[in-house]
Design an enzyme around this catalytic site. Structure first.
Site, PDB file in Angstrom:
ATOM      1  N   PHE A 290       2.193  -6.976  -7.498  1.00 48.84           N
ATOM      2  CA  PHE A 290       1.042  -7.631  -8.147  1.00 48.84           C
ATOM      3  C   PHE A 290      -0.281  -7.133  -7.560  1.00 48.84           C
ATOM      4  CE2 PHE A 290       3.283 -11.848  -9.654  1.00 48.84           C
ATOM      5  CZ  PHE A 290       4.019 -11.112 -10.571  1.00 48.84           C
TER       6      PHE A 290
ATOM      7  N   SER B 155       3.617  -7.079  -3.271  1.00 48.65           N
ATOM      8  CA  SER B 155       3.001  -5.739  -3.263  1.00 48.65           C
ATOM      9  C   SER B 155       2.808  -5.240  -4.697  1.00 48.65           C
ATOM     10  CB  SER B 155       3.818  -4.769  -2.422  1.00 48.65           C
ATOM     11  OG  SER B 155       5.188  -4.904  -2.698  1.00 48.65           O
TER      12      SER B 155
ATOM     13  N   ARG C 217      13.588 -20.903  -4.773  1.00 52.79           N
ATOM     14  CA  ARG C 217      13.893 -20.637  -3.369  1.00 52.79           C
ATOM     15  C   ARG C 217      12.822 -21.274  -2.489  1.00 52.79           C
ATOM     16  NH1 ARG C 217      14.401 -14.662  -2.381  1.00 52.79           N
ATOM     17  NH2 ARG C 217      16.490 -14.790  -3.208  1.00 52.79           N
TER      18      ARG C 217
ATOM     19  N   GLY D 182       8.258 -16.248 -15.676  1.00 55.34           N
ATOM     20  CA  GLY D 182       7.385 -16.507 -14.516  1.00 55.34           C
ATOM     21  C   GLY D 182       7.534 -17.899 -13.946  1.00 55.34           C
TER      22      GLY D 182
ATOM     23  N   TYR E   1      23.634  -6.247  -1.445  1.00 50.57           N
ATOM     24  CA  TYR E   1      22.721  -6.768  -0.413  1.00 50.57           C
ATOM     25  C   TYR E   1      23.198  -8.132   0.084  1.00 50.57           C
ATOM     26  CZ  TYR E   1      18.228  -8.125   1.712  1.00 50.57           C
ATOM     27  OH  TYR E   1      17.231  -8.530   2.579  1.00 50.57           O
ATOM     28  N   ASP E   2      23.428  -9.051  -0.876  1.00 49.03           N
ATOM     29  CA  ASP E   2      23.776 -10.433  -0.505  1.00 49.03           C
ATOM     30  C   ASP E   2      25.096 -10.490   0.267  1.00 49.03           C
ATOM     31  OD1 ASP E   2      21.754 -10.596  -2.355  1.00 49.03           O
ATOM     32  OD2 ASP E   2      22.670 -12.145  -3.598  1.00 49.03           O
TER      33      ASP E   2
ATOM     34  N   GLN F 282      10.249 -18.913 -12.341  1.00 51.64           N
ATOM     35  CA  GLN F 282      11.070 -18.893 -11.113  1.00 51.64           C
ATOM     36  C   GLN F 282      10.156 -19.021  -9.896  1.00 51.64           C
ATOM     37  OE1 GLN F 282      10.279 -16.248 -12.977  1.00 51.64           O
ATOM     38  NE2 GLN F 282      10.745 -14.287 -12.031  1.00 51.64           N
ATOM     39  N   THR F 283      10.694 -19.591  -8.831  1.00 54.30           N
ATOM     40  CA  THR F 283       9.846 -19.825  -7.648  1.00 54.30           C
ATOM     41  C   THR F 283      10.328 -19.019  -6.445  1.00 54.30           C
ATOM     42  OG1 THR F 283      11.152 -21.676  -6.766  1.00 54.30           O
ATOM     43  CG2 THR F 283       9.437 -22.218  -8.392  1.00 54.30           C
TER      44      THR F 283
ATOM     45  N   ASP G  85      18.770 -12.968 -10.874  1.00 55.08           N
ATOM     46  CA  ASP G  85      17.518 -13.278 -10.182  1.00 55.08           C
ATOM     47  C   ASP G  85      17.493 -14.786  -9.863  1.00 55.08           C
ATOM     48  OD1 ASP G  85      14.682 -11.599 -10.128  1.00 55.08           O
ATOM     49  OD2 ASP G  85      14.389 -13.764 -10.124  1.00 55.08           O
TER      50      ASP G  85
HETATM   51  P1  NAD Z   1      11.909  -2.355   4.939  1.00 56.37           P
HETATM   52  O1  NAD Z   1      12.639  -1.675   3.847  1.00 56.37           O
HETATM   53  O2  NAD Z   1      10.461  -2.083   5.089  1.00 56.37           O
HETATM   54  O3  NAD Z   1      12.586  -2.033   6.344  1.00 56.37           O
HETATM   55  C1  NAD Z   1      13.925  -1.675   6.511  1.00 56.37           C
HETATM   56  C2  NAD Z   1      13.973  -0.503   7.494  1.00 56.37           C
HETATM   57  O4  NAD Z   1      15.339  -0.138   7.741  1.00 56.37           O
HETATM   58  C3  NAD Z   1      13.270   0.751   6.971  1.00 56.37           C
HETATM   59  O5  NAD Z   1      12.442   1.293   7.967  1.00 56.37           O
HETATM   60  C4  NAD Z   1      14.433   1.685   6.626  1.00 56.37           C
HETATM   61  O6  NAD Z   1      14.086   3.051   6.700  1.00 56.37           O
HETATM   62  C5  NAD Z   1      15.445   1.279   7.675  1.00 56.37           C
HETATM   63  N1  NAD Z   1      16.826   1.608   7.303  1.00 56.37           N
HETATM   64  C6  NAD Z   1      17.454   1.361   6.118  1.00 56.37           C
HETATM   65  N2  NAD Z   1      18.720   1.801   6.162  1.00 56.37           N
HETATM   66  C7  NAD Z   1      18.915   2.304   7.412  1.00 56.37           C
HETATM   67  C8  NAD Z   1      20.022   2.910   8.062  1.00 56.37           C
HETATM   68  N3  NAD Z   1      21.192   3.084   7.434  1.00 56.37           N
HETATM   69  N4  NAD Z   1      19.855   3.328   9.346  1.00 56.37           N
HETATM   70  C9  NAD Z   1      18.680   3.184   9.987  1.00 56.37           C
HETATM   71  N5  NAD Z   1      17.588   2.624   9.410  1.00 56.37           N
HETATM   72  C10 NAD Z   1      17.710   2.196   8.138  1.00 56.37           C
HETATM   73  O7  NAD Z   1      12.165  -3.915   4.762  1.00 56.37           O
HETATM   74  P2  NAD Z   1      11.667  -5.163   5.614  1.00 56.37           P
HETATM   75  O8  NAD Z   1      11.055  -6.120   4.689  1.00 56.37           O
HETATM   76  O9  NAD Z   1      10.907  -4.720   6.806  1.00 56.37           O
HETATM   77  O10 NAD Z   1      13.063  -5.789   6.067  1.00 56.37           O
HETATM   78  C11 NAD Z   1      13.556  -5.666   7.398  1.00 56.37           C
HETATM   79  C12 NAD Z   1      14.833  -6.496   7.531  1.00 56.37           C
HETATM   80  O11 NAD Z   1      14.561  -7.866   7.254  1.00 56.37           O
HETATM   81  C13 NAD Z   1      15.941  -6.074   6.561  1.00 56.37           C
HETATM   82  O12 NAD Z   1      17.181  -6.150   7.218  1.00 56.37           O
HETATM   83  C14 NAD Z   1      15.864  -7.109   5.469  1.00 56.37           C
HETATM   84  O13 NAD Z   1      17.103  -7.306   4.831  1.00 56.37           O
HETATM   85  C15 NAD Z   1      15.429  -8.341   6.236  1.00 56.37           C
HETATM   86  N6  NAD Z   1      14.733  -9.295   5.363  1.00 56.37           N
HETATM   87  C16 NAD Z   1      13.450  -9.081   4.966  1.00 56.37           C
HETATM   88  C17 NAD Z   1      12.837 -10.000   4.117  1.00 56.37           C
HETATM   89  C18 NAD Z   1      11.406  -9.842   3.682  1.00 56.37           C
HETATM   90  O14 NAD Z   1      10.953 -10.663   2.900  1.00 56.37           O
HETATM   91  N7  NAD Z   1      10.644  -8.881   4.148  1.00 56.37           N
HETATM   92  C19 NAD Z   1      13.546 -11.121   3.658  1.00 56.37           C
HETATM   93  C20 NAD Z   1      14.865 -11.274   4.053  1.00 56.37           C
HETATM   94  C21 NAD Z   1      15.446 -10.369   4.929  1.00 56.37           C
HETATM   95  N1  UDP Z   2       9.104 -10.148  -9.811  1.00 62.96           N
HETATM   96  C1  UDP Z   2       8.183 -10.129 -10.856  1.00 62.96           C
HETATM   97  N2  UDP Z   2       7.438  -9.007 -11.011  1.00 62.96           N
HETATM   98  C2  UDP Z   2       7.519  -7.928 -10.189  1.00 62.96           C
HETATM   99  C3  UDP Z   2       8.453  -7.967  -9.122  1.00 62.96           C
HETATM  100  C4  UDP Z   2       9.230  -9.095  -8.980  1.00 62.96           C
HETATM  101  O1  UDP Z   2       8.051 -11.098 -11.611  1.00 62.96           O
HETATM  102  O2  UDP Z   2       6.788  -6.957 -10.410  1.00 62.96           O
HETATM  103  C5  UDP Z   2       9.903 -11.385  -9.626  1.00 62.96           C
HETATM  104  C6  UDP Z   2      11.389 -11.165  -9.404  1.00 62.96           C
HETATM  105  O3  UDP Z   2      12.073 -11.101 -10.642  1.00 62.96           O
HETATM  106  C7  UDP Z   2      11.755 -12.398  -8.597  1.00 62.96           C
HETATM  107  C8  UDP Z   2      10.495 -12.676  -7.776  1.00 62.96           C
HETATM  108  O4  UDP Z   2       9.442 -11.988  -8.439  1.00 62.96           O
HETATM  109  O5  UDP Z   2      11.976 -13.494  -9.449  1.00 62.96           O
HETATM  110  C9  UDP Z   2      10.594 -12.174  -6.346  1.00 62.96           C
HETATM  111  O6  UDP Z   2      11.014 -10.833  -6.376  1.00 62.96           O
HETATM  112  P1  UDP Z   2      11.123  -9.936  -5.089  1.00 62.96           P
HETATM  113  O7  UDP Z   2      11.755  -8.638  -5.505  1.00 62.96           O
HETATM  114  O8  UDP Z   2       9.814  -9.879  -4.394  1.00 62.96           O
HETATM  115  O9  UDP Z   2      12.088 -10.738  -4.099  1.00 62.96           O
HETATM  116  P2  UDP Z   2      13.515 -11.452  -4.277  1.00 62.96           P
HETATM  117  O10 UDP Z   2      13.886 -11.553  -5.714  1.00 62.96           O
HETATM  118  O11 UDP Z   2      14.450 -10.591  -3.500  1.00 62.96           O
HETATM  119  O12 UDP Z   2      13.281 -12.792  -3.686  1.00 62.96           O
END
Ligand code: NAD
Ligand code: UDP
Length: 331
Positions: free
Chosen positions: A191, A189, A276, A207, A145-146, A209-210, A272
């Protein structure tokens, strides 16, 4: 002026809110999604609108549509979902970026990339400004992902420099709200759903981590402001600087849901990030944007959404994800 806008990942959590807001402004919206983590229910209320179209398509394959703007959101965002098929995740970010950038170049569309705070990895600088290059493991379980998102940023800036493509790159910090999947795996979601079901809240690690949580409406407002701003490519951080430990979040959710759930501790997943928090100075200065919805209020809206959702029988059926096909070995 009315525009024709393509949103990849438009049936997902953020994408569906964006489709809705862009339609409300009178635009024509084409929502493209392969429905991996997106759902038709998220956009069901938009299907009858004459300005809305849905295309089931995988963004790793090229697509040709005449549009004025593209928002590239396609990519699973929750760690369990993006780690489910890590190779597909990195393909989605990298080939997806190449495909939307190629399209933007051909049709002269402005193109927006949903990048992420994850490009900062486990940050050694706090809070994180856009000038920080990050601290990312190239070979860990989060790397698909990253690093996928980091390459996508690179591609956006190379297409901009080399081909003059009009780009907008936003780094999104943890955002939550209605239409997250109940089994999404992200912390807010998880929690809320655990508390509403009377199950224990699962804290990973101790717990301490921020994270900093932004309510979806604030974020979508920032996306649209950015897309309408000329002469500013980003990257720009969008998020809410209010920073909370996961223990604080769990306690707040328990207080608000008033249930009998307890807190249990589970092992911390590898890589993890410890902390942040976005530095949003640039967004304030260049976009005149800052979030308005505090965590407490955003949680109320999200808890109300999940309370309603969990009353429907469909919410209790586990989602079936197809296992990736493993190659056959010869011996
Ligand atoms: P989400 O999983 O609900 O939405 C992602 C959407 O992309 C889904 O509808 C999925 O079906 C679609 N998708 C995945 N792979 C695909 C592919 N190969 N072709 C076509 N569609 C595809 O997640 P989200 O939270 O709505 O995230 C949306 C975007 O924002 C993502 O790119 C994510 O990396 C980025 N983002 C979200 C957050 C957040 O906190 N919600 C944080 C950082 C970045
Ligand atoms: N996390 C947790 N319990 C859960 C799901 C996540 O303690 O049921 C922690 C996770 O390890 C991370 C933080 O909550 O430290 C945020 O996780 P999330 O997957 O929401 O986002 P991201 O790590 O990608 O920021």
């Amino acid at each position: 002026m009315k525009k024709r806008i393509l949103i990849t990942g438009g049936a997902g959590f953020l994408g569906s809110h964006l489709c809705e807001q862009l339609l409300n402004q009178g635009n024509e919206v084409i929502c493209l999604d392969n429905l991996f983590t997106g759902r038709k229910q998220n956009i069901a209320h938009l299907m009858s609108q004459p300005n809305f179209e849905f295309i089931r398509h995988d963004i790793t394959e090229p697509i040709t549509v005449e549009v004025d703007q593209i928002y590239n959101l396609a990519c699973p965002a929750s760690p369990p979902h993006y780690q489910y098929n890590a190779i597909k995740t990195i393909k989605t970010s990298v080939m997806g970026a190449i495909n939307v950038l190629g399209l933007a170049r051909r049709v002269h569309a402005r193109v927006f990339q949903a990048s992420t705070s994850e490009i900062y990895g486990d940050p050694e600088v706090h809070p994180q400004p856009e000038s920080y290059w990050g601290h990312v493991n190239t070979i860990g379980v989060r790397s698909c992902y990253d690093e996928g998102k980091r390459v996508a940023e690179t591609l956006f800036f190379d297409y901009h420099r080399q081909n003059g493509v009009d780009i907008r790159v936003v780094r999104i910090f943890n955002t939550y709200g209605p239409r997250m999947l109940p089994d999404d795996g992200r912390v807010v979601s998880n929690f809320i759903v655990q508390a509403l079901r009377g199950e224990d809240l699962t804290i990973y690690g101790d717990g301490s981590q921020t994270r900093s949580f932004c309510y979806v409406d604030d974020l979508i407002n920032g996306f649209m402001k950015f897309m309408e701003t000329d002469d500013f490519t980003g990257p720009v951080n969008l998020g809410n600087p209010g920073e909370f430990t996961m223990l604080e979040l769990a306690e707040l959710v328990l207080k608000k849901t008033g249930g009998k759930s307890k807190i249990t501790f589970r092992p911390l997943p590898p890589d993890d990030p410890r902390q942040r928090q976005p530095d949003i100075t640039l967004a304030k200065n260049r976009l005149g944007w800052e979030p308005k919805v505090p965590l407490s209020e955003g949680l109320d809206h999200t808890i109300a959404y999940f309370s309603q959702l969990l009353k429907s029988p469909a919410a209790h059926q586990p989602r079936t994800m197809k296992k990736p096909v493993r190659p056959q070995t010869l011996n």
